[in-house]
Design an enzyme around this catalytic site. Structure first.
Site, short mmCIF file in Angstrom:
data_model
loop_
_atom_site.label_atom_id
_atom_site.label_comp_id
_atom_site.label_asym_id
_atom_site.label_seq_id
_atom_site.Cartn_x
_atom_site.Cartn_y
_atom_site.Cartn_z
N THR A 457 0.82 -1.22 0.00
CA THR A 457 0.00 0.00 0.00
C THR A 457 0.85 1.26 0.00
O THR A 457 0.71 2.13 -0.87
CB THR A 457 -0.94 0.00 1.21
OG1 THR A 457 -1.82 -1.12 1.13
CG2 THR A 457 -1.78 1.27 1.23
N ASP A 516 -7.80 4.17 -0.73
CA ASP A 516 -6.57 4.62 -0.07
C ASP A 516 -5.88 5.75 -0.84
O ASP A 516 -4.68 5.72 -1.10
CB ASP A 516 -5.60 3.46 0.13
CG ASP A 516 -6.09 2.46 1.15
OD1 ASP A 516 -7.26 2.56 1.57
OD2 ASP A 516 -5.31 1.58 1.55
N ASP A 543 -11.71 4.21 2.53
CA ASP A 543 -10.64 4.59 3.46
C ASP A 543 -9.69 5.59 2.81
O ASP A 543 -8.47 5.51 2.97
CB ASP A 543 -9.85 3.36 3.91
CG ASP A 543 -10.72 2.31 4.55
OD1 ASP A 543 -11.72 2.67 5.19
OD2 ASP A 543 -10.41 1.11 4.41
N ARG A 604 -13.96 4.78 9.95
CA ARG A 604 -13.87 3.59 10.76
C ARG A 604 -12.49 3.53 11.40
O ARG A 604 -11.54 4.18 10.93
CB ARG A 604 -14.16 2.34 9.94
CG ARG A 604 -13.29 2.11 8.71
CD ARG A 604 -13.73 0.84 8.01
NE ARG A 604 -12.95 0.57 6.80
CZ ARG A 604 -13.03 -0.57 6.11
NH1 ARG A 604 -13.87 -1.52 6.51
NH2 ARG A 604 -12.31 -0.76 5.01
N TRP A 606 -9.04 2.17 12.39
CA TRP A 606 -8.00 1.26 11.90
C TRP A 606 -6.96 1.05 13.00
O TRP A 606 -6.18 1.94 13.30
CB TRP A 606 -7.36 1.84 10.65
CG TRP A 606 -6.28 0.97 10.07
CD1 TRP A 606 -6.19 -0.38 10.13
CD2 TRP A 606 -5.13 1.43 9.34
NE1 TRP A 606 -5.06 -0.81 9.48
CE2 TRP A 606 -4.39 0.28 8.98
CE3 TRP A 606 -4.67 2.68 8.95
CZ2 TRP A 606 -3.20 0.34 8.25
CZ3 TRP A 606 -3.49 2.76 8.23
CH2 TRP A 606 -2.77 1.61 7.88
#
Length: 688
Positions: A457, A516, A543, A604, A606
């Site tokens: 990522t 992302d 996200d 949310r 993480w």
């Protein structure tokens, strides 16, 4: 970060944070009738949202008030920041650069006597004229800003002594600063005194003006605003010290929005100058007058029958005569953010902070002399053809800012700014932030060319910033990984921009992707990493604002995007905050997009690597939420309950806003007072 919930060990016995318990529901402002669904939100492809200026210290470098509002094709007021910095010590040089067509930061480092007396130097657009510490003085003259002149800062100067011997002078129109039809002007931290006519004259529909932290003294007609039948001007006047000034303190004629706050008006008994009146609202002016201090004045607040004045929090000590209010005005916070000081504190604060400062302008020359600009373009006229090659040319451990000036075009490449190259700015030179695009299409599951595995990522980022004090301006950073065409890959996270450093400042940029998009990280778990994003667009679906940094998204547009298969489902934020740090603050921002109703969560929690000690945080406040936001806007991730972490809202509006409940925490006013931009950024004030 994985799209699906991660199989991380479940946190146990974690207590809720008492600071984020559900507060009393606050009254919501009426929805502003905004429409949704365009690719870049409600403002159009390259428009900017209205300003909500950060509350800054008296010596901050960013215009606040109405000068910070984006309008008339001008995005706030930043003066000559995009031009060269020159130091002047003569009248000839001052006139040369002040009247030039190009942008300049003009540092006045001497006392300059104007000849002939009373001459007003004609200032062109895109200029900063700033005194070097307390050494910059203009004697016997001043400045003139004519019709259409814009984006001008006059700061930290002493302008004095054009007085021609007649107190109520009708013959000599010698002003310190005169503006006729200008806009986006910031007059700040000056000492203005003893002029033949006005210290400041704002005339003929001059607008988007902020006058702050000035000393105005020893004058008759001090600060006149108006000379027009139109009622269009927007003006902020705050933290100024009016001392021994007879009239026009200010006189405000036909001003649509006049916001006066935290000014100190003082008439000392037994002197040769006696006040005639203080603040005066004339014609059709609408004025908000708050938390100012009036000491010893005659007629401290007066108004015409046609004008409106709303007073609140003002202090009157030893005043007499007219003190008037009435009518309806406006809410300044619908235009910009500000935090007034208490009225009782104004004399001490203004006395200590008004006028020229040794901390302003003094270091500008040395800093500017060391700054470097590297040019990038595809037409052969620039120094470099790729952004990365320009970054490679930045010397290691450079002590001063290096600006990589990028011509319009699409640059398909990855860019990395390593940790030993701080103070780098990537700046697009086009007329729009869409003109200059840095784009690539790596994803987490993309194989590396050398066969050593996949990028992961964080390694997928189009632009990766590992150096402190990074800035990006007026450009687009994108990851255009095609999920539909790459369903065979495992790992569709595709980062456009990754910051893993402290003091990253994104101003007027577009950051776009799908999953992302924007990774706001730190150099290590133990290190602080702050980011400030303003006047920008962030586009994504899953996200797409995530990481462990301490980050503020201010005055921006967050655009929700459908997934590759046309479905609407997503999460705006996924913070992974350390327990002793601030996470994400989204303020004065619009969340919108062409997606289904009630299909996106605001965030949310993480817990990266299943770390139960983390304490993820997102606060969304003073923002407009479209109907795409779920009625229960927070959700769990990886077996951790979001209710054990730090998620809250405050005074949001729009179809996606909702009242406080156990599933939708709201901050109380007291809690919100400790969740402002300055609480996130601390001692760092991002500057142009």
């Amino acid at each position: 970060m994985s799209e699906s919930k991660q199989h991380e060990r479940r946190a146990r016995h974690r207590r809720r944070h008492p600071g984020l318990t559900v507060g009393i529901p606050v009254a919501m402002a009426a929805a502003a009738g905004l429409t949704y669904g365009t690719a870049f939100g409600i403002f159009g492809e390259d428009a900017q949202p209205k300003a909500a200026a950060t509350t800054l210290a008296g010596t901050g470098n960013v215009a606040d008030g109405f000068a910070s509002v984006n309008a008339l094709g001008q995005n706030g007021t930043y003066g000559g920041r995009d031009g060269k910095t020159v130091t002047v010590k003569t009248l000839a040089d001052l006139e040369k650069y002040a009247t030039a067509a190009d942008p300049y930061v003009i540092v006045v480092a001497a006392t300059i006597t104007v000849d002939p007396k009373g001459k007003e130097i004609k200032v062109a657009s895109d200029k900063t004229i700033v005194g070097a510490g307390t050494s910059g003085q203009i004697v016997g003259g001043g400045f003139f800003l004519g019709q259409g002149v814009h984006n001008v800062i006059i700061r930290n100067l002493t302008i004095r002594d054009s007085y021609a011997g007649t107190w109520n002078d009708k013959e000599h129109d010698f002003d310190a600063v005169q503006m006729d039809g200008a806009h986006h002007v910031w007059i700040d931290h000056n000492d203005l005194r003893h002029m033949a006519d006005g210290l400041i004259d704002s005339r003929k529909d001059t607008t988007y003006l902020t006058v702050s932290w000035n000393k105005l003294s020893d004058n008759n007609k001090t600060f006149g605003i108006g000379w027009t039948e139109n009622t269009t001007a927007d003006i902020t006047v705050h933290h100024n010290w009016f001392r021994e000034t007879e009239q026009r303190n200010p006189s405000t004629d036909n001003v649509a929005h006049a916001h006066l706050y935290n000014n100190y008006l003082q008439d000392v008994a037994g002197t040769d100058i006696t006040s005639s009146y203080g603040n005066y609202a004339r014609g059709n002016t609408r004025m908000v007058l708050e938390n100012s201090y009036f000491e010893g004045l005659n007629n401290p607040v007066t108004k015409d029958s046609t004008a409106s004045i709303v007073q609140r929090g003002n202090v009157f000590a030893g005043t007499s005569g007219r003190n008037e209010s009435g009518g309806t005005a406006f809410d300044p916070k619908s235009f910009y953010d500000y935090t007034p000081d208490k009225g009782a504190d104004v004399p001490s604060k203004v006395k200590a902070g008004a006028g020229p400062r040794t901390t302003i302008g003094g270091a500008t020359k040395a800093k500017a002399a060391a700054e470097t600009t590297l040019t990038v373009g595809k037409d052969g006229n620039a120094q470099y053809k790729t952004v990365q090659s320009a970054v490679n040319a930045v010397p290691a451990n450079n002590a001063a800012r290096v600006t990589v000036s990028i011509a319009p075009g699409t640059y398909r490449e990855t860019v990395k700014i390593p940790s030993d190259k701080p103070h780098v700015t990537l700046r697009g030179t086009g007329g729009s932030r869409k003109d200059t695009v840095i784009v690539y299409d790596n994803a987490a599951g993309t194989p590396k060319p050398d066969g050593s595995g996949t990028y992961g990522t964080s390694g997928s980022a189009t632009v990766a910033v590992e150096a402190d004090d990074f800035q990006a301006r007026n450009l687009t950073i994108s990851n255009d990984f095609d999920e539909k065409a790459n369903q065979n890959l495992s790992g569709h996270q595709a980062v456009a921009l990754r910051t893993a450093a402290d003091k990253a400042f994104l101003d007027s940029v577009i950051v776009e992707g799908d999953q992302d998009t924007l990774l706001l990280d730190t150099a290590s778990k133990a290190k602080l990493g702050r980011a400030y994003i303003r006047n920008s667009y962030i586009v994504g679906n899953t996200d797409f604002i995530f990481g462990r940094a301490t980050a503020v998204v201010d005055r921006s547009v967050i655009t929700l995007k459908k997934r590759w298969d046309g479905t609407s489902q997503g999460y705006v934020t996924a913070p992974s905050t350390a327990p002793d740090r601030k996470g994400f603050l989204i303020t004065n921002t619009t969340v919108t997009g062409d997606v289904s109703a009630r299909s996106f969560y605001l965030g949310r929690n993480w817990h990266a690597g299943g770390d139960a000690t983390l304490d993820p945080q997102t606060t969304v406040r003073d923002s407009t939420l479209s109907g795409a936001i779920r009625a229960t806007p927070w959700t769990d991730m990886g077996g951790f309950s979001w209710k054990d972490d730090r998620f809250a809202e405050y005074k949001n509006k729009g179809a996606g806003a909702g009242p406080a409940s156990g599933d939708r925490p709201h901050l109380t006013d007291t809690q919100a007072a400790n969740q402002e931009i300055t609480d996130w950024l601390g001692t760092w004030t991002p500057t142009p």
